[in-house]
Design an enzyme around this catalytic site. Structure first.
Site, PDB file in Angstrom:
ATOM      1  CG  HIS A  61      50.645   3.051  31.019  1.00 51.01           C
ATOM      2  ND1 HIS A  61      51.592   2.064  30.833  1.00 51.01           N
ATOM      3  CD2 HIS A  61      51.143   4.153  30.372  1.00 51.01           C
ATOM      4  CE1 HIS A  61      52.610   2.547  30.142  1.00 51.01           C
ATOM      5  NE2 HIS A  61      52.355   3.805  29.835  1.00 51.01           N
ATOM      6  CG  HIS A  63      51.083   6.794  27.880  1.00 50.55           C
ATOM      7  ND1 HIS A  63      52.042   6.949  28.859  1.00 50.55           N
ATOM      8  CD2 HIS A  63      50.263   7.879  27.974  1.00 50.55           C
ATOM      9  CE1 HIS A  63      51.816   8.085  29.513  1.00 50.55           C
ATOM     10  NE2 HIS A  63      50.742   8.669  28.990  1.00 50.55           N
ATOM     11  CG  ASP A  65      54.456   3.631  24.603  1.00 51.18           C
ATOM     12  OD1 ASP A  65      53.469   4.116  25.174  1.00 51.18           O
ATOM     13  OD2 ASP A  65      55.590   3.588  25.136  1.00 51.18           O
ATOM     14  CG  HIS A  66      52.557   0.743  27.214  1.00 48.87           C
ATOM     15  ND1 HIS A  66      53.398  -0.114  27.888  1.00 48.87           N
ATOM     16  CD2 HIS A  66      53.255   1.893  27.029  1.00 48.87           C
ATOM     17  CE1 HIS A  66      54.554   0.498  28.115  1.00 48.87           C
ATOM     18  NE2 HIS A  66      54.491   1.712  27.607  1.00 48.87           N
ATOM     19  CG  HIS A 137      53.845   6.442  33.429  1.00 45.52           C
ATOM     20  ND1 HIS A 137      55.114   6.807  33.022  1.00 45.52           N
ATOM     21  CD2 HIS A 137      53.168   6.151  32.273  1.00 45.52           C
ATOM     22  CE1 HIS A 137      55.179   6.746  31.699  1.00 45.52           C
ATOM     23  NE2 HIS A 137      54.011   6.364  31.223  1.00 45.52           N
ATOM     24  CG  ASP A 206      55.869   3.099  30.403  1.00 44.32           C
ATOM     25  OD1 ASP A 206      56.453   2.052  30.091  1.00 44.32           O
ATOM     26  OD2 ASP A 206      55.593   3.996  29.585  1.00 44.32           O
ATOM     27  CG  HIS A 261      59.319   1.165  28.100  1.00 48.29           C
ATOM     28  ND1 HIS A 261      59.667   2.488  28.216  1.00 48.29           N
ATOM     29  CD2 HIS A 261      58.037   1.167  27.650  1.00 48.29           C
ATOM     30  CE1 HIS A 261      58.636   3.240  27.866  1.00 48.29           C
ATOM     31  NE2 HIS A 261      57.646   2.462  27.505  1.00 48.29           N
TER      32      HIS A 261
HETATM   33 ZN   LIG Z   1      53.672   5.432  29.348  1.00 52.25          ZN
HETATM   34 ZN   LIG Z   2      55.744   3.427  27.365  1.00 51.31          ZN
END
Ligand SMILES: [Zn+2]
Ligand SMILES: [Zn+2]
Length: 295
Positions: A61, A63, A65-66, A137, A206, A261
């Site tokens: 996805h 976000h 952090d990804h 999520h 997530d 994670h």
């Molecule tokens: Zn996320």
């Molecule tokens: Zn994340």
């Protein structure tokens, strides 16, 4: 066989001792990466992974952090001489997100093929049969299951009895027909002893638990699943805790579970792995790796 490696295991933001969660898989000199948060290329370089081998990136996805590490990784790939195609797949929004990030990584010397996945889909890339599963999520988010088919069992005795010269064994094992010393055509089915089960790897982060997960991860050799917290956090409707991932691993009867994670405030996740689950579950850490050879 496939090597699976977690360069990072953190969620939300990188820490001094924990890079952001992602997964690198490599077989036959080709690599696939799942997610690319800030610092992913640093984590990969630190552990000596060869970026030039990267053929495919899957995004769970969008976000930060990804995905925030993507432009830097693409520029490094260009600098290390990559000219062959990079395949990039992810949930709806992939085109728009990658296009925006490419504004700061223009003029790459290799083509990028984008595959926007609508939801649960199946496709092939980097030698794997890949399927996706829709997670819960708050924004479009996908889990991935990767299946690597293995060569069937070769029986050298059968080949010798059919007068196949030794130098043709490899060709037969790879599925080609050959001619033996008598001038007869020998096909692979005459010298093979059946199929080996494929290698299956699942990556799920997530999300809150969704009912399709058990079937999706069924019999995986390795499940990599989220452990944002040690116990359920009732305030958080977007992540799983370690006991939920363990329940999933047991229901799906996987070979092993790596938890990943973690929340930045979650230190020492290994303390949340019950003693009687330690053969099944490992609290993942930056740099954990294994070679899966299949059953
Ligand atoms: Zn996320
Ligand atoms: Zn994340």
């Amino acid at each position: 066989m496939v090597e699976v490696f977690l360069p990072g295991t953190g969620g939300v933001m990188p820490l001094k001792n924990r890079h952001l969660a992602c997964c690198w898989m490599e077989h036959n000199g080709r690599a696939l990466l799942i997610d690319c948060g800030e610092g992913t290329q640093v984590a990969l370089n630190k552990c000596g992974r060869r970026l030039s081998r990267l053929k495919t990136i899957l995004f769970t996805h969008f976000h930060a952090d990804h995905i925030a590490g993507l432009p830097g990784l693409l520029l490094s790939l260009g600098n290390c001489g990559k000219t062959d195609e990079l395949m990039v797949a992810g949930p709806p929004g992939l085109r728009e997100t990658v296009k925006s990030l490419l504004a700061i990584a223009p003029q790459l010397p290799f083509p990028i093929r984008l595959m926007e996945l609508e939801g649960a889909e199946k496709f092939e890339s980097c030698g794997y049969q890949i399927s996706s599963l829709v997670l819960q999520h708050g924004i479009p988010c996908l889990a991935y299951c990767l299946i690597l088919r293995r060569k069937p069992v070769f029986n050298p005795e059968k080949a010798r009895k059919r007068n196949v010269p030794r130098e043709f064994f490899k060709l037969l094992h790879e599925g080609e027909c050959v001619t033996n010393t008598e001038g007869e055509r020998i096909s692979p089915d005459m010298v093979l002893d059946g199929m080996r089960p494929p290698i299956k790897i699942c990556y799920i982060t997530d999300t809150r638990p969704v009912k399709e997960m058990d079937a999706f991860a069924k019999d995986a050799d390795l499940l990599i699943s989220e452990g944002m917290y040690g116990v359920v956090n009732p305030e958080d409707k977007k992540h799983m805790c370690i006991p939920e991932s363990i329940r999933l691993a047991e229901n799906a009867r996987v070979g092993k579970l790596w938890v990943t994670h973690y929340s930045p405030s979650f230190q020492q996740p290994e303390k949340y792995i019950p003693a009687d689950k330690k053969t099944l579950v490992t609290a993942g850490y930056d740099g954990i790796s294994c070679i899966l050879k299949g059953k």
